[in-house]
Every structure is written in C-alpha cells, then in structure tokens.
Design a protein around this motif. Structure first.
Motif, mmCIF file in Angstrom:
data_model
loop_
_atom_site.group_PDB
_atom_site.id
_atom_site.type_symbol
_atom_site.label_atom_id
_atom_site.label_comp_id
_atom_site.label_asym_id
_atom_site.label_seq_id
_atom_site.Cartn_x
_atom_site.Cartn_y
_atom_site.Cartn_z
ATOM 1 N N ALA A 13 0.822 -1.214 0.000
ATOM 2 C CA ALA A 13 0.000 0.000 0.000
ATOM 3 C C ALA A 13 0.855 1.262 0.000
ATOM 4 O O ALA A 13 0.334 2.365 -0.044
ATOM 5 N N GLY A 14 2.171 1.107 0.074
ATOM 6 C CA GLY A 14 3.057 2.264 -0.002
ATOM 7 C C GLY A 14 3.539 2.773 1.341
ATOM 8 O O GLY A 14 4.239 3.782 1.402
ATOM 9 N N ARG A 15 3.213 2.110 2.427
ATOM 10 C CA ARG A 15 3.673 2.562 3.739
ATOM 11 C C ARG A 15 5.127 2.189 3.939
ATOM 12 O O ARG A 15 5.588 1.152 3.469
ATOM 13 N N LEU A 16 5.852 3.036 4.631
ATOM 14 C CA LEU A 16 7.264 2.778 4.908
ATOM 15 C C LEU A 16 7.462 2.065 6.236
ATOM 16 O O LEU A 16 8.373 1.257 6.390
ATOM 17 N N THR A 17 6.637 2.433 7.237
ATOM 18 C CA THR A 17 6.752 1.831 8.559
ATOM 19 C C THR A 17 5.379 1.423 9.046
ATOM 20 O O THR A 17 4.353 1.916 8.576
ATOM 21 N N VAL A 18 5.367 0.521 10.036
ATOM 22 C CA VAL A 18 4.138 0.116 10.711
ATOM 23 C C VAL A 18 4.426 0.044 12.202
ATOM 24 O O VAL A 18 5.568 -0.177 12.615
ATOM 25 N N LEU A 19 3.412 0.245 13.004
ATOM 26 C CA LEU A 19 3.530 0.128 14.453
ATOM 27 C C LEU A 19 2.896 -1.195 14.838
ATOM 28 O O LEU A 19 1.711 -1.407 14.602
ATOM 29 N N GLU A 20 3.681 -2.092 15.420
ATOM 30 C CA GLU A 20 3.136 -3.389 15.781
ATOM 31 C C GLU A 20 3.834 -3.923 17.012
ATOM 32 O O GLU A 20 4.895 -3.441 17.409
ATOM 33 N N SER A 21 3.223 -4.930 17.629
ATOM 34 C CA SER A 21 3.810 -5.574 18.796
ATOM 35 C C SER A 21 5.015 -6.389 18.371
ATOM 36 O O SER A 21 5.028 -7.011 17.320
ATOM 37 N N THR A 22 6.023 -6.392 19.220
ATOM 38 C CA THR A 22 7.216 -7.184 18.941
ATOM 39 C C THR A 22 6.883 -8.661 19.115
ATOM 40 O O THR A 22 6.274 -9.037 20.120
ATOM 41 N N PRO A 23 7.273 -9.503 18.172
ATOM 42 C CA PRO A 23 7.021 -10.937 18.341
ATOM 43 C C PRO A 23 7.736 -11.474 19.571
ATOM 44 O O PRO A 23 8.792 -10.964 19.975
ATOM 45 N N ALA A 24 7.184 -12.506 20.192
ATOM 46 C CA ALA A 24 7.718 -13.044 21.443
ATOM 47 C C ALA A 24 9.164 -13.493 21.294
ATOM 48 O O ALA A 24 9.962 -13.330 22.221
ATOM 49 N N ASP A 25 9.530 -14.035 20.145
ATOM 50 C CA ASP A 25 10.898 -14.524 19.997
ATOM 51 C C ASP A 25 11.910 -13.403 19.801
ATOM 52 O O ASP A 25 13.110 -13.642 19.800
ATOM 53 N N GLU A 26 11.432 -12.140 19.641
ATOM 54 C CA GLU A 26 12.332 -11.006 19.480
ATOM 55 C C GLU A 26 12.385 -10.114 20.719
ATOM 56 O O GLU A 26 13.073 -9.103 20.731
ATOM 57 N N LEU A 27 11.637 -10.470 21.758
ATOM 58 C CA LEU A 27 11.630 -9.663 22.979
ATOM 59 C C LEU A 27 12.967 -9.791 23.699
ATOM 60 O O LEU A 27 13.588 -10.851 23.691
ATOM 61 N N PRO A 28 13.427 -8.712 24.358
ATOM 62 C CA PRO A 28 14.682 -8.803 25.114
ATOM 63 C C PRO A 28 14.476 -9.692 26.340
ATOM 64 O O PRO A 28 13.356 -9.833 26.825
ATOM 65 N N PRO A 29 15.550 -10.292 26.860
ATOM 66 C CA PRO A 29 15.395 -11.149 28.044
ATOM 67 C C PRO A 29 14.975 -10.324 29.253
ATOM 68 O O PRO A 29 15.296 -9.138 29.361
ATOM 69 N N ALA A 30 14.248 -10.951 30.155
ATOM 70 C CA ALA A 30 13.801 -10.280 31.367
ATOM 71 C C ALA A 30 14.982 -10.045 32.288
ATOM 72 O O ALA A 30 15.941 -10.819 32.310
ATOM 73 N N THR A 31 14.922 -8.950 33.041
ATOM 74 C CA THR A 31 15.962 -8.674 34.022
ATOM 75 C C THR A 31 15.385 -8.930 35.399
ATOM 76 O O THR A 31 14.356 -8.370 35.760
ATOM 77 N N GLY A 32 16.037 -9.763 36.164
ATOM 78 C CA GLY A 32 15.539 -10.101 37.490
ATOM 79 C C GLY A 32 15.827 -9.007 38.490
ATOM 80 O O GLY A 32 16.681 -8.148 38.281
ATOM 81 N N SER A 33 15.114 -9.049 39.607
ATOM 82 C CA SER A 33 15.365 -8.076 40.666
ATOM 83 C C SER A 33 16.450 -8.605 41.587
ATOM 84 O O SER A 33 16.775 -9.792 41.583
ATOM 85 N N ASP A 34 17.000 -7.742 42.378
ATOM 86 C CA ASP A 34 18.056 -8.119 43.307
ATOM 87 C C ASP A 34 17.418 -8.717 44.554
ATOM 88 O O ASP A 34 16.768 -8.007 45.325
ATOM 89 N N PRO A 35 17.569 -10.015 44.777
ATOM 90 C CA PRO A 35 16.908 -10.621 45.936
ATOM 91 C C PRO A 35 17.516 -10.174 47.259
ATOM 92 O O PRO A 35 16.888 -10.318 48.296
#
Length: 185
Positions: A13-35
C-alpha cells in the motif's frame, strides 16, 4: 509496541513503517530483581543512603531542587516572585470569599501559576526597559496574556465548583461513597 519496516499488505500500500507488537521470539530477556534488597534492612525498612532516599532529594516542591535554582537568581527576580506569592495568597482569599468559602487545589494552583507568570512578566518588562530590548518586551507581553488566561481559568473553575457544591451539597465527594443498597449483604 515498536516501529518496524512495512511488510506485506502495508508495504504494497506504499507505507514505509508500521507500528506493531514485537514478536515473542524477538523480545529482550527479562531482568531479574536483586533478591538481596540492599536498600532495606532485615525488617524491610529503608536503610540510610538508599537509592529512593537519594531520588527524593530531587523533588520540585518548595524545598526541592527548584528552590536551589531560585536562590541563584537575581535579587530583582526574587523580589518579583515574592510579590507573586503575596498576590496569589490575596487572590485566593478573594476567590474563596466570592465562591462560597471553598476552593480546590486546582483553582489555587491556577491562581499561583498566574501570579508567577505575571511576576515574571513584570521582571522581564523592567529588564526590557533597562536594556532597551524589544524581544524581552514581546516575551513579557506573552507571559501577561498567559497570566490573564490562568486567572480566567481559575475563575471559571471556581465558579463551576461552587455551582457543583450548591447542587450536590457541601460534600462534593459523596458520589465516591457506596449507595446504601450496595452495602447491604
């Protein structure tokens, strides 16, 4: 959500960018809290020098970081701001009497903001006259217009709140309480 290069139907359709949710396999790893919770003692209370206590020192209120900046300002500007505090307190008393004896924090903040803007405008107008600077005069005129608008907004809000108090009664927050039929088991 993230911006990505357009693909599929969006690209066709001619769009250059789209706004979408990041796929689960591309999400950054979670950072744990300091116990160990180094900011708290064994009973869970904050220890002196904790990071939250250090952040609290940068508050913007009357005794916060902005007060330190005000102390470095010129004596003329500080005098204008002192006048603004007195003028705001006087105007708040007037509005309180005129609108039934009660004002919300929102109305009072508008009055204080308007007084501060007017004080800044007076300071800049005096500085413009002293320095023969028409640009400062233009800025002062804009501040005065904003101060007048804040005053009008404060009046309008105070009038609406006073009408609401007359309609609902003195306790404007009564709609927060549950209705009697909702409290019965």
């Amino acid at each position: 959500m993230t911006w990505r290069s357009a693909h599929g139907a969006a690209a066709r359709a001619g769009r250059l960018t789209v706004l979408e949710s990041t796929p689960a396999d591309e999400l950054p790893p979670a950072t744990g809290s300091d116990p160990a919770r180094q900011d708290r003692d064994a009973s869970g209370r904050f220890v002196p020098g904790n990071r939250w206590g250090r952040l609290a020192r940068a508050k913007a209120g009357p005794g916060g970081a902005l007060a330190g900046l005000d102390a470095k300002a010129t004596p003329e500007w500080r005098a204008a701001r002192t006048w603004a505090k007195r003028a705001a307190a006087h105007r708040i008393r007037e509005l309180t009497e005129l609108h039934g004896g009660d004002l919300s924090a929102g109305v009072c903040m508008l009055v204080v903001d308007g007084a501060d803007l007017r004080a800044d405008a007076r300071y800049l107008a005096a500085r413009a006259r002293a320095d023969a600077n028409p640009e400062l005069s233009r800025i002062a005129a804009g501040l005065l217009a904003s101060a007048r608008q804040a005053e009008r907004d404060a009046w309008e809000l105070a009038a609406r709140e006073a009408e609401s108090r007359r309609t609902v009664g003195r306790d404007v927050r009564r709609w927060l309480r549950p209705k009697p039929e909702e409290t019965k088991p």
